[in-house]
Write an enzyme that holds these catalytic residues in place. Structure first.
Site, mmCIF file in Angstrom:
data_model
loop_
_atom_site.group_PDB
_atom_site.id
_atom_site.type_symbol
_atom_site.label_atom_id
_atom_site.label_comp_id
_atom_site.label_asym_id
_atom_site.label_seq_id
_atom_site.Cartn_x
_atom_site.Cartn_y
_atom_site.Cartn_z
ATOM 1 N N ARG A 115 -3.099 -2.091 -5.110
ATOM 2 C CA ARG A 115 -3.961 -2.929 -6.225
ATOM 3 C C ARG A 115 -3.978 -2.331 -7.580
ATOM 4 O O ARG A 115 -4.060 -2.676 -8.427
ATOM 5 C CB ARG A 115 -5.369 -2.890 -5.787
ATOM 6 C CG ARG A 115 -5.290 -3.850 -4.525
ATOM 7 C CD ARG A 115 -6.687 -3.548 -3.912
ATOM 8 N NE ARG A 115 -6.734 -2.293 -3.348
ATOM 9 C CZ ARG A 115 -7.933 -1.617 -2.649
ATOM 10 N NH1 ARG A 115 -8.851 -2.550 -2.433
ATOM 11 N NH2 ARG A 115 -7.874 -0.336 -2.134
ATOM 12 N N TYR B 14 -12.878 -1.247 11.898
ATOM 13 C CA TYR B 14 -11.402 -0.658 11.727
ATOM 14 C C TYR B 14 -10.718 -0.930 13.179
ATOM 15 O O TYR B 14 -9.601 -1.629 13.010
ATOM 16 C CB TYR B 14 -11.434 1.035 11.661
ATOM 17 C CG TYR B 14 -10.132 1.278 11.134
ATOM 18 C CD1 TYR B 14 -9.247 1.092 10.039
ATOM 19 C CD2 TYR B 14 -9.508 2.264 12.022
ATOM 20 C CE1 TYR B 14 -8.130 1.527 9.758
ATOM 21 C CE2 TYR B 14 -8.305 3.009 11.806
ATOM 22 C CZ TYR B 14 -7.558 2.487 10.758
ATOM 23 O OH TYR B 14 -6.182 3.015 10.397
ATOM 24 N N GLY C 273 -0.186 8.345 0.863
ATOM 25 C CA GLY C 273 -0.252 8.276 2.318
ATOM 26 C C GLY C 273 0.950 7.887 2.710
ATOM 27 O O GLY C 273 2.145 8.246 2.350
ATOM 28 N N ASP D 25 -3.500 -7.231 -4.974
ATOM 29 C CA ASP D 25 -4.277 -6.992 -3.866
ATOM 30 C C ASP D 25 -3.450 -8.080 -2.820
ATOM 31 O O ASP D 25 -3.623 -9.317 -3.080
ATOM 32 C CB ASP D 25 -5.582 -7.784 -4.222
ATOM 33 C CG ASP D 25 -6.599 -7.672 -3.000
ATOM 34 O OD1 ASP D 25 -5.899 -7.587 -1.955
ATOM 35 O OD2 ASP D 25 -7.793 -7.621 -3.098
ATOM 36 N N LYS E 90 -1.413 3.562 -10.401
ATOM 37 C CA LYS E 90 -0.972 4.447 -9.462
ATOM 38 C C LYS E 90 0.417 3.905 -9.039
ATOM 39 O O LYS E 90 1.338 4.528 -8.692
ATOM 40 C CB LYS E 90 -1.813 4.144 -7.684
ATOM 41 C CG LYS E 90 -2.833 5.090 -8.060
ATOM 42 C CD LYS E 90 -4.036 4.537 -6.950
ATOM 43 C CE LYS E 90 -3.636 4.815 -5.374
ATOM 44 N NZ LYS E 90 -4.644 4.203 -4.723
ATOM 45 N N SER F 259 -0.323 -0.882 12.666
ATOM 46 C CA SER F 259 -1.731 -0.590 13.294
ATOM 47 C C SER F 259 -2.233 0.743 13.209
ATOM 48 O O SER F 259 -2.146 1.396 12.269
ATOM 49 C CB SER F 259 -1.823 -1.662 14.668
ATOM 50 O OG SER F 259 -3.040 -1.505 15.512
ATOM 51 N N LYS G 19 -7.414 -3.591 13.265
ATOM 52 C CA LYS G 19 -6.323 -2.789 13.810
ATOM 53 C C LYS G 19 -5.848 -3.588 15.365
ATOM 54 O O LYS G 19 -4.747 -3.553 15.407
ATOM 55 C CB LYS G 19 -6.309 -1.365 13.889
ATOM 56 C CG LYS G 19 -6.455 -0.704 12.534
ATOM 57 C CD LYS G 19 -5.101 -1.204 11.849
ATOM 58 C CE LYS G 19 -5.101 -0.713 10.518
ATOM 59 N NZ LYS G 19 -3.845 -1.044 9.644
ATOM 60 N N GLY H 165 0.792 -1.409 0.142
ATOM 61 C CA GLY H 165 0.234 0.046 0.012
ATOM 62 C C GLY H 165 0.838 1.180 0.055
ATOM 63 O O GLY H 165 0.639 2.089 0.889
#
Ligand SMILES: NC(=O)c1ccc[n+]([C@@H]2O[C@H](COP(=O)([O-])OP(=O)(O)OC[C@H]3O[C@@H](n4cnc5c(N)ncnc54)[C@H](OP(=O)(O)O)[C@@H]3O)[C@@H](O)[C@H]2O)c1
Length: 265
Positions: free
Chosen positions: A36, A152, A15, A61, A40, A138, A156, A11
């Site tokens: 994914r 969420y 961010g 993924d 990007k 996390s 986490k 990922g």
């Protein structure tokens, strides 16, 4: 310390993952970018290459174990080894348990839990060979179940528990396991959140919540990798929340009850 180390950050096309990748690349690491979206990944690889960084992109993924095995094959055939894995890919999820669809529950679990465990499983033997590191990302939402963000928090907290188990499971393999609990961090405009129906929508800016900068979060992640500390926070608020919950769990749950309207609006 990271010069020529092969580092996979799941990922990492935006961010926290992307900023951490950038800071590690500046220190001479060989970065493997993943997410994914192949568009990007290509765009991020091009940006990093323009900066003169050594980078390789693999789109797919991470909640799919077969993809994780394929990703491993590509990394080993390109570089012959892997030194660090940062399990960062995840999706934010909103909604109460009562309102959530089973699709949201399943997708959140797949992305955030399976998506962190599968890359670690696929790369464990290779990380053993290099006495490498696995860092799970996390969240402070994993300290106590937040009202209105149940799945969420649940996922986490699960990651925290996986890291705790693995820390002792891999003692003989000499692999470092860590878990980082970032505080609310500034978001990219493209950040998405999963709704109660399992759909994705763009996250509107959080008003009234103090956020940590992306740079600070990336720096903390890198400091944790250097110091090999099992648990790391990106803010004093996170550290305080964690210690408070350890000693006064009922008080923190009570505070959540009082704040529930703010979380659930
Ligand atoms: N931002 C915060 O305030 C905050 C606070 C505490 C903890 N965290 C944690 O920090 C990590 C990064 O957060 P962030 O805010 O930087 O996230 P973000 O902006 O939403 O980015 C998530 C990244 O993960 C990728 N991704 C999502 N699902 C994936 C999958 N199944 N397989 C591969 N890649 C996938 C996304 O790209 P694609 O869509 O192209 O796949 C994207 O590159 C997450 O673990 C998050 O829970 C964030």
């Amino acid at each position: 310390m990271f010069k020529e180390k092969v580092i996979l950050i799941t990922g990492s096309t935006q961010g926290i993952g992307k900023r951490t990748a950038c800071r590690l690349a500046e220190q001479g690491a060989i970065i493997i970018i993943n997410s994914r979206s192949s568009d990007k990944v290509e765009k991020t690889v091009a940006e990093f290459t323009d900066h003169g960084f050594t980078v390789f992109g693999i789109s797919g993924d991470v909640s799919d174990y077969l993809f994780c095995q394929e990703m491993r094959k590509q990394i080993i055939s390109h570089y012959g080894r892997i030194d660090v894995l940062i399990c960062n890919a995840a999706i934010a999820v909103e909604g109460t348990i009562a309102d959530s669809s089973s699709r949201t529950i399943e997708l959140a679990t797949r992305t955030n839990v399976h998506g962190s465990i599968y890359p670690a499983m696929a790369l464990m033997d290779d990380l053993t060979a290099t006495k490498g590191s696995i860092l799970f990302i996390s969240s402070i939402a994993g300290i106590v179940g937040l009202p209105g963000f149940a799945m969420y928090s649940c996922t986490k907290k699960a990651i925290f528990s996986v890291a705790e188990s693995m820390k002792n499971e891999v003692v003989d393999r000499c692999v470092f396991i860590g878990v980082c609990l970032p505080d609310f961090t500034e978001n990219e405009d493209s950040k998405q959140i999963m709704t109660i129906n399992g759909e994705l929508k763009t996250l509107v800016k959080r008003n009234g919540i103090k956020t940590v900068t992306l740079d600070r979060t990336a720096k903390c992640i890198i400091r944790q990798l250097k110091s090999k500390r099992f648990l790391y926070f990106t803010s004093l608020r996170g550290r305080f929340m964690y210690e408070f919950y350890r000693f006064f769990p009922r008080l923190l749950l009570f505070a959540m009850k009082i704040k529930r309207k703010q979380f659930m609006k």
